[in-house]
Design a protein around this motif. Sequence first.
Motif, PDB file in Angstrom:
ATOM      1  N   GLU A 128       0.812  -1.215   0.000  1.00  0.00           N
ATOM      2  CA  GLU A 128       0.000   0.000   0.000  1.00  0.00           C
ATOM      3  C   GLU A 128       0.849   1.270   0.000  1.00  0.00           C
ATOM      4  OE1 GLU A 128       0.406  -1.302   4.348  1.00  0.00           O
ATOM      5  OE2 GLU A 128       0.121  -2.260   2.384  1.00  0.00           O
ATOM      6  N   ARG A 129       2.158   1.149   0.248  1.00  0.00           N
ATOM      7  CA  ARG A 129       3.030   2.322   0.237  1.00  0.00           C
ATOM      8  C   ARG A 129       3.809   2.466  -1.067  1.00  0.00           C
ATOM      9  NH1 ARG A 129       3.888   4.343   5.468  1.00  0.00           N
ATOM     10  NH2 ARG A 129       4.604   6.194   4.339  1.00  0.00           N
ATOM     11  N   LEU A 130       3.727   1.480  -1.952  1.00  0.00           N
ATOM     12  CA  LEU A 130       4.465   1.565  -3.213  1.00  0.00           C
ATOM     13  C   LEU A 130       4.061   2.768  -4.076  1.00  0.00           C
ATOM     14  CD1 LEU A 130       4.772  -2.180  -4.306  1.00  0.00           C
ATOM     15  CD2 LEU A 130       6.612  -0.653  -3.541  1.00  0.00           C
ATOM     16  N   PRO A 131       2.769   3.149  -4.128  1.00  0.00           N
ATOM     17  CA  PRO A 131       2.448   4.348  -4.923  1.00  0.00           C
ATOM     18  C   PRO A 131       3.226   5.589  -4.486  1.00  0.00           C
ATOM     19  CG  PRO A 131       0.454   3.113  -4.458  1.00  0.00           C
ATOM     20  CD  PRO A 131       1.541   2.474  -3.646  1.00  0.00           C
ATOM     21  N   GLY A 181       3.615  -2.831 -12.859  1.00  0.00           N
ATOM     22  CA  GLY A 181       3.436  -2.026 -14.058  1.00  0.00           C
ATOM     23  C   GLY A 181       2.250  -1.096 -13.959  1.00  0.00           C
ATOM     24  N   GLU A 182       1.140  -1.574 -13.393  1.00  0.00           N
ATOM     25  CA  GLU A 182      -0.039  -0.730 -13.217  1.00  0.00           C
ATOM     26  C   GLU A 182       0.256   0.445 -12.291  1.00  0.00           C
ATOM     27  OE1 GLU A 182      -3.087  -3.212 -11.718  1.00  0.00           O
ATOM     28  OE2 GLU A 182      -3.256  -4.441 -13.538  1.00  0.00           O
ATOM     29  N   LEU A 189       4.765   6.755 -14.999  1.00  0.00           N
ATOM     30  CA  LEU A 189       5.971   6.092 -15.495  1.00  0.00           C
ATOM     31  C   LEU A 189       5.575   4.818 -16.243  1.00  0.00           C
ATOM     32  CD1 LEU A 189       8.196   6.433 -12.291  1.00  0.00           C
ATOM     33  CD2 LEU A 189       8.432   7.752 -14.412  1.00  0.00           C
ATOM     34  N   PRO A 190       5.075   4.934 -17.452  1.00  0.00           N
ATOM     35  CA  PRO A 190       4.650   3.732 -18.180  1.00  0.00           C
ATOM     36  C   PRO A 190       5.830   2.804 -18.476  1.00  0.00           C
ATOM     37  CG  PRO A 190       4.618   5.678 -19.602  1.00  0.00           C
ATOM     38  CD  PRO A 190       4.854   6.172 -18.209  1.00  0.00           C
TER      39      PRO A 190
END
Length: 217
Positions: A128-131, A181-182, A189-190
């Motif tokens: 949950e902290r990756l974004p 990736g999503e 950052l695609p």
Amino acid sequence: MTEPDFLAETRAFYDAVATEYTDMFRDALSRMPVDRAMLALFADLVRAERPDARTAEVGCGPGRMTGPLHRLGVDVHGIDLSPRMVELARRAHPEVPFSVGSMFDLPFRDGELTGVLSWYSIIHTPAERLPEVFAEFARVLAPGGHLMLAFQVGDRPSRQERPFGHPVSLDFRRLRPERVGELLRTAGLPVTSRTVREPEGAEPTPQAYLLARKPTA
């Protein structure tokens, strides 16, 4: 602001195991042709974007990838949460600048970097902290800048208890490339390339290498 427990645990873990970790992985890259190829690809991409490209390795540990990246002609700065790891990195690679820091608050201006390398360093961050982490990577990257991530593929974490006899423990989180990736796309950052290789030697899982690029427009 109170530091999250997972950051304190990660720092304590790597401070404790820094010497043994450095000895274990000192020459590992020489036995890993795919990893060498991916690092060389990343170096080529950032140099092609800008000859004077400035790059950071976030979660650099003792500099086992930072040093080789510097030798590939990239102006790279190593960042790690563990002061002990940074101390060993400076000793091993005196030609490279290293700083203690967190991937949640990188010491770079908006758009300052042409490349960010995160080599098995997002694996201790709760999902949950990756974004937040990816938003920070996007902030410091210039338009056209490249990000490379490496991580173990899977769904269940592996918990390391008392490594080398030290009284510390830590979760090593495995991730799915599609989900990462999503999250990268949402952060602006695609993904431009996705590589997954099968386990080698004692590796328990496949290994993923994702390249992403910040759009120029």
